[in-house]
Design a protein around this motif. Structure first.
Motif, PDB file in Angstrom:
ATOM      1  N   UNK A  53       0.830  -1.208   0.000  1.00  0.00           N
ATOM      2  CA  UNK A  53       0.000   0.000   0.000  1.00  0.00           C
ATOM      3  C   UNK A  53       0.866   1.260   0.000  1.00  0.00           C
ATOM      4  N   UNK A  54       1.987   1.196   0.713  1.00  0.00           N
ATOM      5  CA  UNK A  54       2.896   2.344   0.752  1.00  0.00           C
ATOM      6  C   UNK A  54       3.522   2.582  -0.620  1.00  0.00           C
ATOM      7  N   UNK A  55       3.956   1.523  -1.287  1.00  0.00           N
ATOM      8  CA  UNK A  55       4.546   1.665  -2.622  1.00  0.00           C
ATOM      9  C   UNK A  55       3.532   2.207  -3.619  1.00  0.00           C
ATOM     10  N   UNK A  56       2.281   1.754  -3.498  1.00  0.00           N
ATOM     11  CA  UNK A  56       1.233   2.290  -4.370  1.00  0.00           C
ATOM     12  C   UNK A  56       1.071   3.788  -4.142  1.00  0.00           C
ATOM     13  N   UNK A  57       1.153   4.210  -2.873  1.00  0.00           N
ATOM     14  CA  UNK A  57       1.068   5.642  -2.556  1.00  0.00           C
ATOM     15  C   UNK A  57       2.261   6.404  -3.137  1.00  0.00           C
ATOM     16  N   UNK A  58       3.443   5.801  -3.112  1.00  0.00           N
ATOM     17  CA  UNK A  58       4.643   6.456  -3.662  1.00  0.00           C
ATOM     18  C   UNK A  58       4.516   6.626  -5.172  1.00  0.00           C
ATOM     19  N   UNK A  59       3.925   5.633  -5.843  1.00  0.00           N
ATOM     20  CA  UNK A  59       3.682   5.769  -7.285  1.00  0.00           C
ATOM     21  C   UNK A  59       2.804   6.993  -7.564  1.00  0.00           C
ATOM     22  N   UNK A 253      13.094  -6.768  11.508  1.00  0.00           N
ATOM     23  CA  UNK A 253      13.408  -6.530  10.097  1.00  0.00           C
ATOM     24  C   UNK A 253      12.181  -6.542   9.192  1.00  0.00           C
ATOM     25  N   UNK A 254      11.181  -7.360   9.516  1.00  0.00           N
ATOM     26  CA  UNK A 254      10.006  -7.386   8.640  1.00  0.00           C
ATOM     27  C   UNK A 254       9.235  -6.067   8.688  1.00  0.00           C
ATOM     28  N   UNK A 255       9.393  -5.298   9.767  1.00  0.00           N
ATOM     29  CA  UNK A 255       8.760  -3.983   9.838  1.00  0.00           C
ATOM     30  C   UNK A 255       9.395  -3.001   8.857  1.00  0.00           C
ATOM     31  N   UNK A 256      10.601  -3.348   8.377  1.00  0.00           N
ATOM     32  CA  UNK A 256      11.360  -2.457   7.500  1.00  0.00           C
ATOM     33  C   UNK A 256      11.103  -2.719   6.018  1.00  0.00           C
ATOM     34  N   UNK A 257      10.158  -3.605   5.700  1.00  0.00           N
ATOM     35  CA  UNK A 257       9.932  -3.980   4.299  1.00  0.00           C
ATOM     36  C   UNK A 257       9.706  -2.766   3.395  1.00  0.00           C
ATOM     37  N   UNK A 258       8.953  -1.780   3.877  1.00  0.00           N
ATOM     38  CA  UNK A 258       8.674  -0.595   3.043  1.00  0.00           C
ATOM     39  C   UNK A 258       9.959   0.140   2.701  1.00  0.00           C
ATOM     40  N   UNK A 259      10.841   0.291   3.687  1.00  0.00           N
ATOM     41  CA  UNK A 259      12.119   0.957   3.439  1.00  0.00           C
ATOM     42  C   UNK A 259      13.015   0.155   2.518  1.00  0.00           C
ATOM     43  N   UNK A 260      13.050  -1.172   2.721  1.00  0.00           N
ATOM     44  CA  UNK A 260      13.857  -2.038   1.859  1.00  0.00           C
ATOM     45  C   UNK A 260      13.352  -1.977   0.422  1.00  0.00           C
ATOM     46  N   UNK A 261      12.038  -1.908   0.252  1.00  0.00           N
ATOM     47  CA  UNK A 261      11.452  -1.828  -1.095  1.00  0.00           C
ATOM     48  C   UNK A 261      11.895  -0.550  -1.806  1.00  0.00           C
ATOM     49  N   UNK A 262      11.868   0.584  -1.094  1.00  0.00           N
ATOM     50  CA  UNK A 262      12.291   1.850  -1.711  1.00  0.00           C
ATOM     51  C   UNK A 262      13.776   1.822  -2.054  1.00  0.00           C
ATOM     52  N   UNK A 263      14.592   1.224  -1.186  1.00  0.00           N
ATOM     53  CA  UNK A 263      16.024   1.144  -1.478  1.00  0.00           C
ATOM     54  C   UNK A 263      16.296   0.174  -2.626  1.00  0.00           C
ATOM     55  N   UNK A 264      15.420  -0.814  -2.822  1.00  0.00           N
ATOM     56  CA  UNK A 264      15.537  -1.692  -3.994  1.00  0.00           C
ATOM     57  C   UNK A 264      15.346  -0.884  -5.270  1.00  0.00           C
ATOM     58  N   UNK A 265      14.345   0.006  -5.251  1.00  0.00           N
ATOM     59  CA  UNK A 265      14.100   0.872  -6.417  1.00  0.00           C
ATOM     60  C   UNK A 265      15.272   1.834  -6.627  1.00  0.00           C
TER      61      UNK A 265
END
Length: 313
Positions: A53-59, A253-265
């Motif tokens: 949901x966070x990544x969708x918001x970032x888009x 670490x699983x709480x950090x998934x949103x941050x890890x996703x952005x750093x992947x991009x």
């Protein structure tokens, strides 16, 4: 798995807008096959849906950043608020991504607009917060009705509530205080390094492969080749803010998934810049293959039983 796939597709869309398809695919796979993500995907945990949901918001945020029409910006702000509100409704840890999103909104204003209308910017941020609160409040009310604590199981010493005693609350807090490393500025700044090379401190055998810490610093050398440096900066700041804040507050670490996703991009954008150099192209592809093969081996090791069950029908 469905939310993991959706989150990876969102990373692909985030990178593909101005970058090569190879880089977009690399970013999506770096996240989807990251050991810490792979370990949790088969489990019934909701953290990956917060990231989606966070990544969708970032888009939507980057549409907002380029929009000149005020009425459309308001509509996009509301849509962002709905998506961020869904993230915070899934889990209270979404509060961290909500604050990171506000940072992203401010940066998008500063970096993409020649003139910043402070009054309009504040109005849009307040509107975002109102929509997020509107979506989150029913869940806070539900928690209060059932437990007497709107943020159960947190803040028991403040709100009290059913099903928890002071001794259980203390045990819960002590457990999380012992996860991670000492909370200080140095460890917060080096959190990505520690997740990669000292993941056992976070109760995880393998957190991330070294690809992130190897390539993200190379932005210093290849920043001229990044097609949208402002976008990279926004993604990097938001991702780092989420990871550092969660490290300090609740280092799971699983709480950090949103941050890890952005750093992947953000890593994928650096990969795109490097792929345009003939000498580096083969080396980058080789590194990607080795990294993804390593991740895939871990993925199969974790999911072997499920794969065998799926094949056997």
């Amino acid at each position: 798995y469905s939310f993991g796939i959706l989150a990876s597709l969102a990373i692909y869309a985030l990178v593909r807008k101005k970058h090569s398809e190879a880089a977009a695919i690399a970013g999506a796979l770096l996240f989807f096959t990251a050991p810490v993500v792979v370990e949790r995907l088969p489990q019934t945990m909701v953290d990956i849906s917060v990231a989606y949901f966070f990544l969708a918001a970032v888009l939507v945020l980057f549409k907002y950043a380029h929009e000149g029409d005020n009425s459309r910006r308001i509509s996009l702000t509301v849509l962002c608020g709905i998506l961020v509100g869904l993230a915070t409704s899934v889990k209270l840890i979404g509060v961290f991504v909500a604050f990171a999103f506000v940072i992203g909104m401010v940066l998008s204003r500063l970096l993409y607009k020649k003139e910043v209308n402070i009054k309009q910017a504040c109005t849009e941020i307040f509107l975002l917060a109102a929509v997020v609160l509107l979506l989150t409040t029913p869940w806070l009310a539900r928690s209060y009705i059932y437990t007497g604590n709107p943020v159960y199981p947190l803040a028991h010493s403040v709100f009290g509530g059913k099903y928890l005693s002071p001794s259980l609350d203390l045990a819960y807090e002590t457990h999380h205080e012992n996860v991670g490393l000492d909370r200080n500025i140095a460890n917060a700044l080096l959190v990505l390094w520690n997740i990669t090379f000292n993941s056992t401190a976070f109760n995880t055998i393998i957190g991330l492969t070294p690809f992130f810490v190897m390539l993200l610093p190379l932005i210093i050398l290849f920043y001229k080749g990044v097609r949208d440096l402002r976008k990279w900066l926004i993604l990097f700041v938001m991702g780092t803010a989420i990871i550092a804040a969660i490290f300090w507050a609740h280092p799971v670490l699983r709480y950090m998934f949103s941050g890890i996703a952005l750093l992947s991009a953000a890593t994928a954008m650096v990969i795109d810049a490097m792929l345009r150099h003939r000498i580096l192209k083969a080396a980058i592809f080789l590194m990607l293959i080795v990294s993804l093969a390593f991740n895939a081996t871990i993925w199969y090791g974790i999911n072997a039983r499920n794969v065998a069950y799926f094949i056997s029908g």
